[in-house]
Design a protein around this motif. Structure first.
Motif, PDB file in Angstrom:
ATOM      1  N   VAL A   1      -7.064  -6.121  -4.696  1.00 22.78           N
ATOM      2  CA  VAL A   1      -6.260  -4.962  -5.262  1.00 22.78           C
ATOM      3  C   VAL A   1      -5.301  -4.491  -4.505  1.00 22.78           C
ATOM      4  O   VAL A   1      -4.641  -3.537  -4.672  1.00 22.78           O
ATOM      5  N   LEU A   2      -4.550  -5.073  -3.319  1.00 20.03           N
ATOM      6  CA  LEU A   2      -3.759  -4.406  -2.286  1.00 20.03           C
ATOM      7  C   LEU A   2      -2.473  -4.303  -2.882  1.00 20.03           C
ATOM      8  O   LEU A   2      -1.826  -3.254  -2.715  1.00 20.03           O
ATOM      9  N   ASP A   3      -2.057  -5.183  -3.865  1.00 16.41           N
ATOM     10  CA  ASP A   3      -0.796  -4.898  -4.296  1.00 16.41           C
ATOM     11  C   ASP A   3      -0.708  -3.919  -5.465  1.00 16.41           C
ATOM     12  O   ASP A   3       0.475  -3.092  -5.377  1.00 16.41           O
ATOM     13  N   ILE A   4      -1.651  -3.288  -5.895  1.00 15.87           N
ATOM     14  CA  ILE A   4      -1.720  -2.176  -6.716  1.00 15.87           C
ATOM     15  C   ILE A   4      -1.678  -1.060  -5.856  1.00 15.87           C
ATOM     16  O   ILE A   4      -1.119  -0.078  -6.084  1.00 15.87           O
ATOM     17  N   VAL A   5      -2.727  -0.993  -4.934  1.00 22.11           N
ATOM     18  CA  VAL A   5      -2.920   0.170  -4.004  1.00 22.11           C
ATOM     19  C   VAL A   5      -1.601   0.668  -3.356  1.00 22.11           C
ATOM     20  O   VAL A   5      -1.472   1.794  -3.259  1.00 22.11           O
ATOM     21  N   LYS A   6      -1.022  -0.370  -2.731  1.00 17.64           N
ATOM     22  CA  LYS A   6       0.186  -0.169  -1.759  1.00 17.64           C
ATOM     23  C   LYS A   6       1.255   0.792  -2.357  1.00 17.64           C
ATOM     24  O   LYS A   6       2.130   1.138  -1.753  1.00 17.64           O
ATOM     25  N   LYS A   7       1.317   0.562  -3.862  1.00 20.82           N
ATOM     26  CA  LYS A   7       2.224   1.211  -4.514  1.00 20.82           C
ATOM     27  C   LYS A   7       2.250   2.782  -4.355  1.00 20.82           C
ATOM     28  O   LYS A   7       3.122   3.643  -4.506  1.00 20.82           O
ATOM     29  N   LEU A   8       0.934   3.366  -3.895  1.00 21.27           N
ATOM     30  CA  LEU A   8       0.565   4.648  -3.716  1.00 21.27           C
ATOM     31  C   LEU A   8       0.998   5.168  -2.145  1.00 21.27           C
ATOM     32  O   LEU A   8       0.849   6.280  -1.860  1.00 21.27           O
TER      33      LEU A   8
END
Length: 309
Positions: free
Chosen positions: A207-214
């Motif tokens: 889920v890194l690609d989702i989380v790094k948007k934060l």
């Protein structure tokens, strides 16, 4: 969109932090749920944290849940996150920082300066203890554990003349007016902890690609400097260390640090300047400068006498 599970502690502050990230992820279109776990740091409330055993007191059980596949994400106060993460997990984002200062709280006294001789101040942080006693060696420092509400209730019940907490936690929980006097402590008088006032979002790589948007770039730069400093100095929660990096408006960075003895009788401070371009060298540079001036020897002595003086 995949359904995301956030592993969280059950304290009010931990739930605020996790719900804050949940809301941001939901705004991105994800379905998110929270699962509550108790950590070692939550279970042992009658012993100073530095005596329980250093790393991962508030993160280990959440990390184990992610590694088992029971959760995808854990939201931590970044100051609780060790510089080394378990294999299979990554620090996916560091959120925009709140005010980094510590806060002075009292029902009777407006500031540290106003405290009478031998006033009783509550904190279990060796870092806070060290800097308080260096500034006011006449104070009595007593251990203070528990969640934010518990600590404030102990103050209101008269167990302490004042207590020290992180300003960011009070603000996030809407508690800045819960006590007669709440004052931000000048961060030159009390240098904050590594990562203080930022949230670290740990996750499984899937889920890194989702989380790094934060991620907040400025907060990331500042806290990487601080975490690099701690890693080189090899200091955890069992020794008193303060470190804070600030990105200035002109793109320069100033990083300041303090180490010393828990009784405040010996203190070593240093600071370095750099730019955003060389931020990845700055924490190491500050640590090496302090090591050359005796920081490791001082910390070894601090660990030897912690809670024994």
């Amino acid at each position: 969109m995949m359904r995301l599970i956030i592993a969280t502690r059950g304290s009010k502050l931990a739930l605020w932090q996790s719900n804050h990230i949940k809301s941001l992820l939901e705004q991105m279109g994800h379905e998110v749920e929270l699962q509550i776990f108790k950590t070692k740091g939550d279970k042992i409330l009658d012993t100073p944290l530095a005596l329980i055993g250093g790393k991962g007191l508030f993160t280990k059980e959440l990390e184990e849940a992610m590694l088992r596949g029971d959760a995808h994400i854990a939201v931590h106060s970044l100051k609780d996150v060790p510089t080394e993460l378990p294999e299979g997990l990554v620090l996916g984002a560091i959120t925009k920082r709140e005010v980094v200062n510590d806060a002075f709280l009292s029902e009777k006294y407006e500031s540290i300066e106003d405290l009478p001789p031998n006033a009783v101040v509550g904190t279990t942080s060796l870092r806070r203890r060290m800097q308080l006693l260096h500034y006011r060696p006449d104070l009595q420092i007593k251990d203070l554990r528990g969640n934010v509400d518990t600590r404030i209730n102990k103050l209101k019940n008269g167990e302490f003349d004042a207590i020290i907490l992180a300003y960011a936690g009070l603000k996030r929980l809407g508690l800045l007016k819960s006590v007669q006097y709440v004052q931000k402590i000048d961060d030159n008088l009390m240098i904050p902890a590594m990562g203080q006032a930022a949230l670290g979002i740990e996750c499984v790589p899937e889920v890194l690609d989702i989380v790094k948007k934060l991620n907040d770039e400025r907060s990331q730069i500042e806290t990487i400097v601080e975490r690099d400093f701690i890693e080189v100095l090899e200091g955890g929660c069992q020794v008193p260390i303060g470190v804070n990096a600030k990105v200035l408006e002109n793109g320069d960075i100033v990083a300041r640090a303090v180490v010393g003895l828990p009784n405040g009788k010996e203190l070593l401070k240093d600071k370095v300047f750099g730019s955003v371009e060389n931020y990845q060298e700055l924490g190491q540079e500050l640590a090496q400068s302090m090591i050359e001036n005796g920081a490791r020897e001082l910390l070894a002595e601090a660990e030897r006498i912690a809670f024994k003086d």
